[in-house]
Design a protein around this motif. Structure first.
Motif, PDB file in Angstrom:
ATOM      1  N   ILE A  11       4.765  -5.909  15.776  1.00 57.92           N
ATOM      2  CA  ILE A  11       4.320  -4.972  14.733  1.00 57.92           C
ATOM      3  C   ILE A  11       5.472  -4.646  13.792  1.00 57.92           C
ATOM      4  O   ILE A  11       5.304  -4.610  12.563  1.00 57.92           O
ATOM      5  N   ASN A  12       6.662  -4.418  14.353  1.00 52.72           N
ATOM      6  CA  ASN A  12       7.826  -4.119  13.514  1.00 52.72           C
ATOM      7  C   ASN A  12       8.194  -5.300  12.631  1.00 52.72           C
ATOM      8  O   ASN A  12       8.603  -5.126  11.481  1.00 52.72           O
ATOM      9  N   GLU A  13       8.037  -6.509  13.160  1.00 56.14           N
ATOM     10  CA  GLU A  13       8.305  -7.703  12.355  1.00 56.14           C
ATOM     11  C   GLU A  13       7.285  -7.828  11.235  1.00 56.14           C
ATOM     12  O   GLU A  13       7.625  -8.245  10.116  1.00 56.14           O
ATOM     13  N   MET A  14       6.046  -7.481  11.523  1.00 54.60           N
ATOM     14  CA  MET A  14       5.000  -7.525  10.501  1.00 54.60           C
ATOM     15  C   MET A  14       5.306  -6.539   9.380  1.00 54.60           C
ATOM     16  O   MET A  14       5.040  -6.812   8.199  1.00 54.60           O
ATOM     17  N   MET A  15       5.873  -5.382   9.703  1.00 53.42           N
ATOM     18  CA  MET A  15       6.215  -4.382   8.695  1.00 53.42           C
ATOM     19  C   MET A  15       7.262  -4.911   7.730  1.00 53.42           C
ATOM     20  O   MET A  15       7.216  -4.658   6.524  1.00 53.42           O
ATOM     21  N   ILE A  16       8.196  -5.699   8.266  1.00 50.39           N
ATOM     22  CA  ILE A  16       9.263  -6.245   7.429  1.00 50.39           C
ATOM     23  C   ILE A  16       8.734  -7.309   6.476  1.00 50.39           C
ATOM     24  O   ILE A  16       9.126  -7.405   5.318  1.00 50.39           O
ATOM     25  N   LEU A  17       7.785  -8.124   6.993  1.00 47.16           N
ATOM     26  CA  LEU A  17       7.301  -9.267   6.225  1.00 47.16           C
ATOM     27  C   LEU A  17       6.212  -8.916   5.227  1.00 47.16           C
ATOM     28  O   LEU A  17       6.004  -9.628   4.250  1.00 47.16           O
ATOM     29  N   THR A  18       5.474  -7.824   5.475  1.00 54.91           N
ATOM     30  CA  THR A  18       4.336  -7.487   4.615  1.00 54.91           C
ATOM     31  C   THR A  18       4.756  -6.584   3.469  1.00 54.91           C
ATOM     32  O   THR A  18       5.818  -5.952   3.482  1.00 54.91           O
ATOM     33  N   ASP A  19       3.901  -6.517   2.460  1.00 52.62           N
ATOM     34  CA  ASP A  19       4.142  -5.671   1.297  1.00 52.62           C
ATOM     35  C   ASP A  19       4.118  -4.214   1.726  1.00 52.62           C
ATOM     36  O   ASP A  19       3.272  -3.787   2.499  1.00 52.62           O
ATOM     37  N   LYS A  20       5.024  -3.443   1.172  1.00 45.59           N
ATOM     38  CA  LYS A  20       5.091  -2.029   1.521  1.00 45.59           C
ATOM     39  C   LYS A  20       3.915  -1.229   0.958  1.00 45.59           C
ATOM     40  O   LYS A  20       3.625  -0.145   1.408  1.00 45.59           O
ATOM     41  N   LYS A  21       3.220  -1.785  -0.046  1.00 43.48           N
ATOM     42  CA  LYS A  21       2.087  -1.069  -0.626  1.00 43.48           C
ATOM     43  C   LYS A  21       0.871  -1.240   0.259  1.00 43.48           C
ATOM     44  O   LYS A  21       0.301  -2.321   0.344  1.00 43.48           O
ATOM     45  N   ALA A  22       0.474  -0.167   0.906  1.00 50.84           N
ATOM     46  CA  ALA A  22      -0.675  -0.234   1.811  1.00 50.84           C
ATOM     47  C   ALA A  22      -1.974  -0.232   1.002  1.00 50.84           C
ATOM     48  O   ALA A  22      -2.074   0.437  -0.030  1.00 50.84           O
ATOM     49  N   PRO A  23      -3.000  -0.970   1.476  1.00 52.47           N
ATOM     50  CA  PRO A  23      -4.275  -1.014   0.760  1.00 52.47           C
ATOM     51  C   PRO A  23      -5.089   0.256   0.900  1.00 52.47           C
ATOM     52  O   PRO A  23      -6.076   0.426   0.216  1.00 52.47           O
ATOM     53  N   VAL A  24      -4.715   1.134   1.807  1.00 52.57           N
ATOM     54  CA  VAL A  24      -5.412   2.412   1.972  1.00 52.57           C
ATOM     55  C   VAL A  24      -4.360   3.501   2.123  1.00 52.57           C
ATOM     56  O   VAL A  24      -3.212   3.233   2.465  1.00 52.57           O
ATOM     57  N   PRO A  25      -4.709   4.752   1.867  1.00 54.81           N
ATOM     58  CA  PRO A  25      -3.746   5.837   2.017  1.00 54.81           C
ATOM     59  C   PRO A  25      -3.217   5.931   3.440  1.00 54.81           C
ATOM     60  O   PRO A  25      -3.907   5.580   4.398  1.00 54.81           O
ATOM     61  N   LYS A  26      -1.989   6.371   3.590  1.00 56.87           N
ATOM     62  CA  LYS A  26      -1.396   6.519   4.907  1.00 56.87           C
ATOM     63  C   LYS A  26      -2.167   7.553   5.713  1.00 56.87           C
ATOM     64  O   LYS A  26      -2.823   8.435   5.170  1.00 56.87           O
ATOM     65  N   ASP A  27      -2.034   7.449   7.017  1.00 55.48           N
ATOM     66  CA  ASP A  27      -2.707   8.341   7.972  1.00 55.48           C
ATOM     67  C   ASP A  27      -4.200   8.071   8.051  1.00 55.48           C
ATOM     68  O   ASP A  27      -4.932   8.825   8.668  1.00 55.48           O
ATOM     69  N   GLU A  28      -4.704   6.987   7.433  1.00 54.70           N
ATOM     70  CA  GLU A  28      -6.122   6.669   7.495  1.00 54.70           C
ATOM     71  C   GLU A  28      -6.337   5.316   8.176  1.00 54.70           C
ATOM     72  O   GLU A  28      -5.429   4.497   8.277  1.00 54.70           O
ATOM     73  N   ASP A  29      -7.568   5.108   8.639  1.00 46.06           N
ATOM     74  CA  ASP A  29      -7.905   3.850   9.310  1.00 46.06           C
ATOM     75  C   ASP A  29      -8.198   2.764   8.277  1.00 46.06           C
ATOM     76  O   ASP A  29      -8.830   3.021   7.255  1.00 46.06           O
ATOM     77  N   THR A  30      -7.763   1.550   8.569  1.00 48.80           N
ATOM     78  CA  THR A  30      -8.102   0.424   7.704  1.00 48.80           C
ATOM     79  C   THR A  30      -9.564   0.042   7.923  1.00 48.80           C
ATOM     80  O   THR A  30     -10.146   0.337   8.969  1.00 48.80           O
TER      81      THR A  30
END
Length: 275
Positions: free
Chosen positions: A60-79
């Motif tokens: 999961i931590n590796e995925m955070m590094i590789l993916t875009d920091k702009k989340a498609p939904v607001p933080k604290d919400e379910d995808t």
């Protein structure tokens, strides 16, 4: 549908973890929650396969590094995919005639959603998805048997339609396996499992068997048919049919140019329509 205490704890931990790390809650966090809040049926089967909380968190931590920091939904919400996975979990629990959805149903939902982040994590850890699926159903006992039967019926219970070219130019190996007409396959277990793994992929799922005549290529395919009939395959392959195409029979009787090509086209279209 309500969740068991174990699954609810896993969901709560997934949301807490993602919130703490400033992330939206995805399927990968649910997988982490399942491993964190064990023991349960789902987490135990995953543990037996070599999955650990530390390994999942590392990916999961590796995925955070590789993916875009702009989340498609607001933080604290379910995808949307997380919500869909929970819906699939509840649907699977209903298929098993259960009033509550548990961790085992969540793991089954992950296995049936191969393009989810949770499933990709399992693939990156080189986990045998087929073994996890079958071991999980065994651990579920009668409930697992019910799910397998319903799943097989859903895949293979469609209304029969007429497919004249398929009927004329192909032989159904799964039907022969059901009737006990195929010889036992010995010494090809590794190759059969490899074919099953390739067919279960989301992409690049076209196995090709190459070898001299008589080395056992047909035996491997017959072994695959046996595995499908015995329901010892992933859910994606349950109820599927294995057909052999008689090319010499398709060529025989063709008189005019394009007639053979037309037969090939019809067989492909009928195979696609038959699913």
């Amino acid at each position: 549908m309500e969740y068991t205490k174990s699954l609810q704890k896993a969901i709560d931990y997934a949301r807490t973890y993602s919130k703490k790390n400033g992330q939206y809650t995805g399927t990968q966090h649910l997988l982490l929650g399942l491993m964190h809040t064990g023991p349960s049926i789902g987490s135990q089967v995953l543990s037996d396969a070599g999955v650990t909380e530390k390994l999942v968190e590392t990916v999961i931590n590796e995925m955070m590094i590789l993916t875009d920091k702009k989340a498609p939904v607001p933080k604290d919400e379910d995808t949307p995919r997380f919500k869909q996975l929970l819906e699939t979990t509840s649907a699977i629990a209903s298929m098993c005639d259960m009033n509550e959805a548990g961790t085992e149903h969540a793991v089954l939902a992950i296995l049936r959603t191969p393009d989810s982040s949770a499933a990709r994590i399992l693939s990156s850890l080189e986990i045998d998805i087929n073994a996890v699926f079958n071991n999980l159903l065994k651990a579920m006992g009668e409930e697992g048997d019910t799910f397998r039967q319903v799943l097989y019926a859903n895949h293979g219970g469609a209304a029969e339609e007429e497919y004249p070219d398929l009927d004329e130019f192909t032989t159904d190996l799964t039907t022969l396996a059901e009737e006990g007409e195929l010889d036992p396959i010995i010494g090809r277990e590794k190759e059969i499992q490899r074919v099953i793994e390739i067919l279960s992929r989301r992409t690049k799922n076209n196995p090709c068997l190459i070898g001299e005549p008589g080395v056992g290529k047909t035996a491997i395919i017959e072994g695959l048919a046996e595995q499908i009939v015995s329901q010892n395959v992933p859910s994606q392959l349950l109820g599927k049919r294995i057909l052999t195409l008689d090319l010499s029979g398709m060529v025989a009787g063709t008189k005019y140019r394009g007639e053979f090509e037309e037969r090939i086209k019809n067989v492909i279209e009928e195979a696609s329509a038959a699913g």
